[in-house]
Design an enzyme around this catalytic site. Structure first.
Site, PDB file in Angstrom:
ATOM      1  N   SER A  23       0.820  -1.221   0.000  1.00 12.21           N
ATOM      2  CA  SER A  23       0.000   0.000   0.000  1.00 12.21           C
ATOM      3  C   SER A  23       0.849   1.265   0.000  1.00 12.21           C
ATOM      4  O   SER A  23       0.317   2.373   0.063  1.00 12.21           O
ATOM      5  CB  SER A  23      -0.921   0.016   1.228  1.00 12.21           C
ATOM      6  OG  SER A  23      -0.145  -0.013   2.426  1.00 12.21           O
ATOM      7  N   ASN A 110      -2.316  -2.026  13.416  1.00 13.40           N
ATOM      8  CA  ASN A 110      -3.764  -1.840  13.346  1.00 13.40           C
ATOM      9  C   ASN A 110      -4.204  -0.542  14.008  1.00 13.40           C
ATOM     10  O   ASN A 110      -4.978   0.233  13.439  1.00 13.40           O
ATOM     11  CB  ASN A 110      -4.489  -3.023  13.993  1.00 13.40           C
ATOM     12  CG  ASN A 110      -4.268  -4.325  13.251  1.00 13.40           C
ATOM     13  OD1 ASN A 110      -3.634  -4.347  12.194  1.00 13.40           O
ATOM     14  ND2 ASN A 110      -4.770  -5.423  13.802  1.00 13.40           N
ATOM     15  N   HIS A 156     -40.006  22.654 -12.943  1.00 18.27           N
ATOM     16  CA  HIS A 156     -40.074  21.772 -14.115  1.00 18.27           C
ATOM     17  C   HIS A 156     -39.309  22.361 -15.302  1.00 18.27           C
ATOM     18  O   HIS A 156     -39.629  22.070 -16.460  1.00 18.27           O
ATOM     19  CB  HIS A 156     -41.532  21.503 -14.522  1.00 18.27           C
ATOM     20  CG  HIS A 156     -42.397  21.020 -13.406  1.00 18.27           C
ATOM     21  ND1 HIS A 156     -42.418  19.712 -12.984  1.00 18.27           N
ATOM     22  CD2 HIS A 156     -43.255  21.688 -12.585  1.00 18.27           C
ATOM     23  CE1 HIS A 156     -43.267  19.577 -11.979  1.00 18.27           C
ATOM     24  NE2 HIS A 156     -43.786  20.766 -11.711  1.00 18.27           N
ATOM     25  N   SER A 277     -13.140  24.651 -28.994  1.00 19.85           N
ATOM     26  CA  SER A 277     -13.285  23.429 -29.769  1.00 19.85           C
ATOM     27  C   SER A 277     -12.132  23.318 -30.761  1.00 19.85           C
ATOM     28  O   SER A 277     -11.612  24.322 -31.249  1.00 19.85           O
ATOM     29  CB  SER A 277     -14.617  23.459 -30.534  1.00 19.85           C
ATOM     30  OG  SER A 277     -14.640  22.495 -31.570  1.00 19.85           O
ATOM     31  N   LYS A 283     -16.930  28.174 -30.578  1.00 27.60           N
ATOM     32  CA  LYS A 283     -17.309  27.557 -29.304  1.00 27.60           C
ATOM     33  C   LYS A 283     -16.580  28.162 -28.104  1.00 27.60           C
ATOM     34  O   LYS A 283     -15.401  28.496 -28.160  1.00 27.60           O
ATOM     35  CB  LYS A 283     -17.028  26.048 -29.338  1.00 27.60           C
ATOM     36  CG  LYS A 283     -17.893  25.265 -30.316  1.00 27.60           C
ATOM     37  CD  LYS A 283     -19.374  25.303 -29.952  1.00 27.60           C
ATOM     38  CE  LYS A 283     -19.688  24.548 -28.680  1.00 27.60           C
ATOM     39  NZ  LYS A 283     -19.397  23.103 -28.785  1.00 27.60           N
ATOM     40  N   ASN A 285     -16.743  26.721 -24.274  1.00 25.81           N
ATOM     41  CA  ASN A 285     -17.355  25.629 -23.518  1.00 25.81           C
ATOM     42  C   ASN A 285     -17.151  25.769 -22.005  1.00 25.81           C
ATOM     43  O   ASN A 285     -16.054  26.099 -21.550  1.00 25.81           O
ATOM     44  CB  ASN A 285     -16.781  24.289 -23.972  1.00 25.81           C
ATOM     45  CG  ASN A 285     -17.033  24.018 -25.436  1.00 25.81           C
ATOM     46  OD1 ASN A 285     -18.070  24.401 -25.969  1.00 25.81           O
ATOM     47  ND2 ASN A 285     -16.082  23.378 -26.098  1.00 25.81           N
ATOM     48  N   GLU A 290     -18.724  21.196 -16.387  1.00 25.74           N
ATOM     49  CA  GLU A 290     -19.011  19.836 -16.837  1.00 25.74           C
ATOM     50  C   GLU A 290     -18.158  18.808 -16.094  1.00 25.74           C
ATOM     51  O   GLU A 290     -18.633  17.718 -15.749  1.00 25.74           O
ATOM     52  CB  GLU A 290     -18.791  19.746 -18.343  1.00 25.74           C
ATOM     53  CG  GLU A 290     -19.834  20.537 -19.138  1.00 25.74           C
ATOM     54  CD  GLU A 290     -19.498  20.650 -20.620  1.00 25.74           C
ATOM     55  OE1 GLU A 290     -18.486  20.065 -21.050  1.00 25.74           O
ATOM     56  OE2 GLU A 290     -20.247  21.326 -21.344  1.00 25.74           O
ATOM     57  N   TYR A 317      -9.710  -6.175  12.983  1.00 24.72           N
ATOM     58  CA  TYR A 317      -9.065  -5.715  11.762  1.00 24.72           C
ATOM     59  C   TYR A 317      -9.053  -6.827  10.709  1.00 24.72           C
ATOM     60  O   TYR A 317      -8.826  -7.987  11.017  1.00 24.72           O
ATOM     61  CB  TYR A 317      -7.624  -5.260  12.045  1.00 24.72           C
ATOM     62  CG  TYR A 317      -6.957  -4.678  10.822  1.00 24.72           C
ATOM     63  CD1 TYR A 317      -7.117  -3.338  10.493  1.00 24.72           C
ATOM     64  CD2 TYR A 317      -6.205  -5.472   9.962  1.00 24.72           C
ATOM     65  CE1 TYR A 317      -6.543  -2.803   9.351  1.00 24.72           C
ATOM     66  CE2 TYR A 317      -5.620  -4.955   8.808  1.00 24.72           C
ATOM     67  CZ  TYR A 317      -5.797  -3.620   8.511  1.00 24.72           C
ATOM     68  OH  TYR A 317      -5.230  -3.105   7.379  1.00 24.72           O
TER      69      TYR A 317
END
Length: 460
Positions: A23, A110, A156, A277, A283, A285, A290, A317
């Protein structure tokens, strides 16, 4: 190189198992917490007479040296040792000799890793909280500048009633306020020090857990050694809080994405926080928004990873718990990254007030106010609702707004209408009249800003 736990085994660990078990590639970020916890543990061992004071001093000085070398880049961890704990202990022993071998007295990996992760999460909660508070400041500043910037409110995704951009931003400020409280609750709930739990059944050494607690700044010690090494509730609580936080900023990102479009054109993102773009030269963006929207799913996934990993683990553990770190680290990193780019993007965004006002003038968003006008003149609300519905139907057929109708046309539907109808359905009047607690009236939004600013002030 023999592993610290190799005495029990007659064979070398297979290389594929080494790689699978290791790890160090991700838990190396816990080095500062590991060293801090080890220094407190060493100080306690010396205070209690479990090891000699001279050995305590050598251990602490050795650990300080390792920390300095790691932070300066002079020292790198080795993949020969599977985790951050073994790396530090091995380096310490190489530097100070047998005294280094005494550091692990009265503790286990642990409870050591349980301590390290708690220390790390405590620190990161404060860092994330600071970023959320910074964004709340930006929301308040925008709200103050747009107390009278009328825009359509939606239900809505249909134009519904008039609000202001300031009112809209305070909705998100209130979401962020709850996010801060959730982070604070998580921090308070996890403020228990697990070191001293041992592998699962504490230790026979006369340790002083409260001394270590004070050294490390915890409020309490864990009350059960089995729970102390296996508890990861706080990881779930944090990733849950971060999931809700990410959901909130994803919702705002979705709004900004829509508002940037030519169909809305309510806001204009600064060039520094937009992209173009490769083929379409026109464009601009909203990639930041996003990506925030997309990265929200990552944090949800981290939460599900933890819940799924923990649901089948018996006490105490189990190696499954190694899987907690990457999920927690990813959720923390993702939330911080999103907040760090969201605040400057939002603060530099231009609010196109005229476009908002034009949109508010369409869609009959003052229809409710027209019905309320009739109700205040004595007509039952349901009758007023039906009357205004008929007016709207006529306007739609004739491509008019309610403000375009003549008084004679109004009176064809009800004698309750008088010349004051035009003031009643003016958007400024509609907004200003909604001065109940929580409403969009400028005076009320100012009050809401004051509430949030006091909340922020209390956390400075």
């Amino acid at each position: 190189m023999a592993k610290l736990w190799a005495a029990r085994f007659g064979k070398e660990t297979d290389s594929t198992v080494n790689d699978f078990n290791s790890s160090i590639s991700f838990d190396s970020r816990l080095y500062k917490e590991d060293i801090t916890g080890s220094m407190a543990h060493a100080a306690m061992l010396g205070k209690q007479g479990i090891i000699e004071n001279g050995e305590t001093e050598k251990i602490i000085e050795g650990l300080k040296g390792i920390l300095s070398d790691l932070e300066s880049g002079k020292l790198q961890f080795s993949e020969e040792y599977e985790d951050v704990h073994m790396n530090i202990e091995q380096i310490l022993t190489e530097r100070i000799g047998d005294a280094g071998k005494r550091l692990h007295t009265a503790r286990s990996r642990n409870d050591q890793v349980a301590l390290d992760l708690r220390l790390y999460v405590k620190k990161e909660i404060l860092a994330i909280k600071a970023l959320v508070l910074e964004f709340m400041e930006a929301l308040c500043a925008s709200a103050e500048e747009n107390l009278e910037t009328v825009m359509p409110g939606y239900t809505h995704l249909q134009r519904a009633q008039p609000v202001t951009f300031g009112h809209y931003m305070m909705a998100y400020a209130n979401m962020m306020k709850r996010d801060v409280v959730r982070l604070e609750n998580c921090l308070e709930g996890m403020d228990d020090m697990p070191l001293g739990s041992g592998a699962l059944a504490s230790t026979t050494y006369p340790i002083d857990r409260d001394f270590v607690r004070q050294q490390l700044g915890f409020s309490r010690v864990t009350d059960n050694s089995l729970d102390g090494v296996s508890d990861r509730d706080y990881c779930i609580e944090l990733t849950s809080a971060l999931s809700i936080l990410m959901m909130h900023i994803s919702r705002l990102s979705e709004e900004i994405i829509a508002w940037c479009s030519w169909e809305f054109k309510f806001v204009e993102l600064d060039d520094a926080f937009s992209t173009g773009s490769s083929i379409m030269p026109q464009k601009k963006n909203p990639d930041v928004c996003e990506l925030i929207r997309g990265k929200t799913g990552r944090v949800y996934g981290d939460l599900m990873t933890l819940l799924t990993m923990l649901k089948g683990i018996p006490l105490a553990y189990n190696k499954d718990l190694q899987e907690d770190k990457e999920a927690v680290f990813d959720a923390i990193d993702t939330a911080k990254q999103c907040l760090k780019v969201l605040t400057p993007m939002f603060s530099t965004m231009e609010i196109l007030k005229d476009n908002m006002k034009k949109a508010a003038l369409k869609g009959f968003i003052n229809a409710t106010d027209c019905a309320d006008y009739l109700t205040k003149k004595g007509m039952p609300f349901r009758d007023a609702y039906r009357t205004v519905g008929q007016l709207v139907a006529q306007c739609v057929k004739e491509d008019k707004s309610l403000a375009d109708l003549t008084l004679e046309e109004y009176k064809e539907y009800s004698e309750h209408f008088d010349a004051d109808i035009y003031r009643a359905i003016d958007l400024g009047t509609c907004v200003a009249g909604r001065c109940v607690t929580g409403g969009p009236a400028p005076s009320e939004v100012e009050r809401q800003i004051g509430v949030i600013r006091r909340f922020l002030e209390q956390r400075k």
